[in-house]
Design a protein around this motif. Structure first.
Motif, PDB file in Angstrom:
ATOM      1  N   VAL A 231      33.042  16.544  -4.596  1.00 59.78           N
ATOM      2  CA  VAL A 231      34.025  17.462  -4.066  1.00 59.78           C
ATOM      3  C   VAL A 231      35.452  16.629  -3.570  1.00 59.78           C
ATOM      4  N   ALA A 232      35.023  15.612  -3.325  1.00 60.53           N
ATOM      5  CA  ALA A 232      36.431  14.884  -2.651  1.00 60.53           C
ATOM      6  C   ALA A 232      37.117  14.456  -4.288  1.00 60.53           C
ATOM      7  N   ALA A 233      36.437  14.138  -5.153  1.00 59.80           N
ATOM      8  CA  ALA A 233      37.377  13.715  -6.445  1.00 59.80           C
ATOM      9  C   ALA A 233      38.114  15.310  -6.900  1.00 59.80           C
ATOM     10  N   VAL A 234      37.106  16.265  -6.849  1.00 61.13           N
ATOM     11  CA  VAL A 234      37.822  17.510  -7.225  1.00 61.13           C
ATOM     12  C   VAL A 234      39.130  17.872  -6.579  1.00 61.13           C
ATOM     13  N   VAL A 235      38.961  17.899  -5.069  1.00 62.80           N
ATOM     14  CA  VAL A 235      39.978  18.216  -4.286  1.00 62.80           C
ATOM     15  C   VAL A 235      41.096  17.192  -4.374  1.00 62.80           C
ATOM     16  N   THR A 236      40.903  16.022  -4.560  1.00 66.15           N
ATOM     17  CA  THR A 236      42.049  14.875  -4.717  1.00 66.15           C
ATOM     18  C   THR A 236      42.920  15.121  -5.843  1.00 66.15           C
ATOM     19  N   VAL A 237      42.025  15.398  -7.124  1.00 65.06           N
ATOM     20  CA  VAL A 237      42.625  15.587  -8.492  1.00 65.06           C
ATOM     21  C   VAL A 237      43.401  16.872  -8.427  1.00 65.06           C
ATOM     22  N   THR A 238      42.865  17.669  -7.738  1.00 68.69           N
ATOM     23  CA  THR A 238      43.603  19.313  -7.857  1.00 68.69           C
ATOM     24  C   THR A 238      44.922  18.968  -6.903  1.00 68.69           C
ATOM     25  N   ALA A 239      44.821  18.215  -5.858  1.00 74.99           N
ATOM     26  CA  ALA A 239      46.032  18.409  -5.009  1.00 74.99           C
ATOM     27  C   ALA A 239      47.057  17.580  -5.665  1.00 74.99           C
ATOM     28  N   LEU A 240      46.762  16.278  -6.705  1.00 79.70           N
ATOM     29  CA  LEU A 240      47.602  15.448  -7.029  1.00 79.70           C
ATOM     30  C   LEU A 240      48.301  16.638  -8.256  1.00 79.70           C
ATOM     31  N   ALA A 241      47.521  16.971  -9.200  1.00 86.86           N
ATOM     32  CA  ALA A 241      47.969  17.968 -10.186  1.00 86.86           C
ATOM     33  C   ALA A 241      48.888  19.019  -9.695  1.00 86.86           C
ATOM     34  N   SER A 242      48.599  19.691  -8.442  1.00 90.10           N
ATOM     35  CA  SER A 242      49.273  20.691  -7.924  1.00 90.10           C
ATOM     36  C   SER A 242      50.636  20.162  -7.426  1.00 90.10           C
ATOM     37  N   GLY A 243      50.633  18.981  -6.586  1.00 89.29           N
ATOM     38  CA  GLY A 243      51.910  18.470  -6.256  1.00 89.29           C
ATOM     39  C   GLY A 243      52.838  17.879  -7.389  1.00 89.29           C
ATOM     40  N   ALA A 244      52.029  17.357  -8.403  1.00 86.69           N
ATOM     41  CA  ALA A 244      52.981  16.731  -9.622  1.00 86.69           C
ATOM     42  C   ALA A 244      53.549  17.878 -10.184  1.00 86.69           C
ATOM     43  N   ARG A 245      52.975  19.169 -10.344  1.00 87.62           N
ATOM     44  CA  ARG A 245      53.429  20.182 -11.185  1.00 87.62           C
ATOM     45  C   ARG A 245      54.547  20.835 -10.381  1.00 87.62           C
ATOM     46  N   ALA A 246      54.452  20.897  -9.032  1.00 89.63           N
ATOM     47  CA  ALA A 246      55.640  21.346  -8.015  1.00 89.63           C
ATOM     48  C   ALA A 246      56.807  20.546  -8.392  1.00 89.63           C
ATOM     49  N   ASN A 247      56.623  19.147  -8.230  1.00 94.07           N
ATOM     50  CA  ASN A 247      57.634  18.229  -8.355  1.00 94.07           C
ATOM     51  C   ASN A 247      58.329  18.577  -9.687  1.00 94.07           C
ATOM     52  N   VAL A 248      57.662  18.690 -10.893  1.00 92.44           N
ATOM     53  CA  VAL A 248      58.217  18.510 -11.964  1.00 92.44           C
ATOM     54  C   VAL A 248      59.090  19.926 -12.044  1.00 92.44           C
ATOM     55  N   ASN A 249      58.304  21.062 -11.590  1.00 92.58           N
ATOM     56  CA  ASN A 249      59.206  22.395 -11.630  1.00 92.58           C
ATOM     57  C   ASN A 249      60.476  22.302 -10.734  1.00 92.58           C
ATOM     58  N   ALA A 250      60.535  21.173  -9.576  1.00 97.35           N
ATOM     59  CA  ALA A 250      61.911  21.266  -9.115  1.00 97.35           C
ATOM     60  C   ALA A 250      63.012  20.441  -9.954  1.00 97.35           C
ATOM     61  N   GLN A 251      62.207  19.528 -10.421  1.00101.94           N
ATOM     62  CA  GLN A 251      63.105  18.583 -11.457  1.00101.94           C
ATOM     63  C   GLN A 251      63.836  19.590 -12.765  1.00101.94           C
ATOM     64  N   ILE A 252      62.926  20.435 -13.039  1.00101.62           N
ATOM     65  CA  ILE A 252      63.516  21.381 -14.243  1.00101.62           C
ATOM     66  C   ILE A 252      64.550  22.363 -13.669  1.00101.62           C
ATOM     67  N   SER A 253      64.355  22.820 -12.396  1.00 97.18           N
ATOM     68  CA  SER A 253      65.478  23.539 -11.687  1.00 97.18           C
ATOM     69  C   SER A 253      66.659  22.857 -11.531  1.00 97.18           C
ATOM     70  N   ASN A 254      66.483  21.586 -11.265  1.00 91.68           N
ATOM     71  CA  ASN A 254      67.631  20.728 -11.174  1.00 91.68           C
ATOM     72  C   ASN A 254      68.473  20.567 -12.548  1.00 91.68           C
ATOM     73  N   LEU A 255      67.972  20.733 -13.516  1.00 90.06           N
ATOM     74  CA  LEU A 255      68.703  20.716 -15.013  1.00 90.06           C
ATOM     75  C   LEU A 255      69.755  21.768 -14.881  1.00 90.06           C
ATOM     76  N   GLY A 256      69.898  22.782 -13.939  1.00 93.06           N
ATOM     77  CA  GLY A 256      70.643  23.782 -14.079  1.00 93.06           C
ATOM     78  C   GLY A 256      70.258  25.371 -13.847  1.00 93.06           C
ATOM     79  N   SER A 257      71.206  26.044 -13.376  1.00 99.28           N
ATOM     80  CA  SER A 257      70.611  27.514 -13.169  1.00 99.28           C
ATOM     81  C   SER A 257      70.738  28.222 -14.446  1.00 99.28           C
TER      82      SER A 257
END
Length: 410
Positions: free
Chosen positions: A37-63
């Motif tokens: 359970v700890a591994a699943v929760v950690t991996v899911t959180a890491l993937a979710s955070g990384a996805r949100a970070n990349v989405n923000a970076q894509i938004s920085n490419l321009g409107s």
């Protein structure tokens, strides 16, 4: 209804007593589930955070931005790079003929060493038009961008990125100071706001922008009007796809591309980058979660084995309970709830451990990790399901014992 609730409550009490009597055994039993359970929760959180970070970076490419770049094409079965080029005239045609394209910014791209009084940096060098700032949603934090007159006169002026400013000037104000690129001196007009890394891992703050006419005259020679790519901005998010289609149609016509020939250009939008990143993260997350889920299965097998041992050790107890009136469903419920308690405890401890790992990694390494409530609920639900699935066989075995044989066992 009350009789059923009483029976369930009694079974839960008995299950908790059994767990408390064998603390070490219970701890070892839930260890596998805790780790899973700890591994699943950690991996899911890491993937979710990384996805949100990349989405923000894509938004920085321009409107609502799109990018057109040249590529080799196949015509009549032969691949050629001779016609693989874009020009400023293409950009002007896109701005003039498309109803869904709002802004156009052709640009040239290179790398160069930039020097200021013994300090040097090697940022990305971009020659472009003023529309580039608006399309990229790039604000000038200090100073100002160049003027239209600077573009027309090929003035030797630049706007630099935040990291480039730190590398060259340290704590000094760069505005108005001179830098050398090649053999030419350029005046710094402004410093861009900090943007961080792009979705492709490159720093957007190690950059130097200058008028495209200046770059063509003093930095790199090109064919007349040739550009490496054209940055576009659609009129709105809803018209991005229509802008892409119109851009392709206009460029195919301008480049005289036949109906059965490949394009010598490609148009990419934010939505395509987003879809590509989402697909990558979805596949990676599924792989990592699958690996982590193996620990849950191993933990479930551990629960089943311990419960089988428990059933064997408590055979006489089962016989006594049956002899004084306990029904098959009562015995089944007792051992099933005991397995469920063990699995649920493993899930709770694993979730707490996973949260601790997430918090620790975020603080220590600055990793973008975000625990989604849905992921936590799924992890707890899976651990509960494991208790039911892997506890059913031992519970069923206990419930089907012959009372006479069970009483005769020592």
């Amino acid at each position: 209804m009350s009789a059923t609730l009483t029976r369930v409550f009694s079974a839960v009490v008995i299950a908790l007593r059994a767990v408390r009597r064998n603390k070490l055994r219970a701890g070892l039993t839930i260890l596998g589930i805790t780790i899973g359970v700890a591994a699943v929760v950690t991996v899911t959180a890491l993937a979710s955070g990384a996805r949100a970070n990349v989405n923000a970076q894509i938004s920085n490419l321009g409107s609502n931005s799109l990018i057109v770049f040249a590529r080799s094409a196949r015509a009549s079965g032969v691949r050629s790079t001779a016609g693989a080029r874009l020009s400023e005239l293409d950009g002007q045609a896109l701005a003039r003929e498309s109803t869904s394209i709002r802004l156009v910014a052709p640009f040239l791209r290179s790398s160069a060493q930039v020097i200021h009084e013994g300090q040097n940096a090697s940022p990305t060098l971009v020659g472009t038009r003023l529309n580039y700032f608006e399309i990229r949603s790039w604000k000038v934090a200090q100073g100002e961008p160049w003027s239209p007159a600077s573009e027309n006169l090929s003035e030797k002026v630049v706007v630099i990125g935040a990291q480039t400013a730190r590398d060259l000037f340290g704590s000094l104000d760069p505005v108005g100071r001179m830098v050398r690129i090649g053999r030419q001196m350029y005046r710094v007009l402004g410093v861009l706001e900090e943007k961080g890394a792009s979705p492709f891992g490159q720093s957007q703050d190690e950059i130097v922008l200058m008028p495209i006419t200046t770059m063509r005259s003093h930095v790199m020679a090109t064919r007349p009007g040739e550009v490496h790519a054209i940055l576009l901005s659609s009129t709105s998010a809803e018209t991005s796809e229509r802008a892409r289609q119109q851009a392709e149609a206009i460029l195919r016509q301008r480049h005289r591309i036949g109906e059965n020939d490949e394009d010598d250009f490609a148009v990419r939008s934010q939505a395509e980058f987003q879809a590509m990143q989402d697909a990558i993260f979805a596949a990676l997350s599924a792989l990592l979660v699958s690996i982590a889920a193996v620990s849950l299965v191993v933990g479930g097998i551990g629960v089943m084995n311990i419960m089988l041992v428990s059933v064997t050790e408590r055979t006489r107890e089962i016989g006594i309970r049956m002899a004084i009136g306990a029904r098959e469903i009562d015995i089944l419920l007792q051992f099933l709830l005991e397995a469920l308690v063990l699995a649920t405890l493993g899930g709770v401890v694993g979730s707490a451990l996973g949260y601790g790992v997430i918090f620790g990694f975020s603080r220590a390494f600055g990793w973008p990790m975000r625990l989604e409530p849905a992921a936590l609920a799924v992890a707890l639900g899976v651990s509960t399901a494991i208790g039911i699935v892997f506890g059913f066989f031992p519970a069923r075995r206990a419930a089907r014992m012959d009372p006479v044989n069970a009483l005769g066992r020592e």
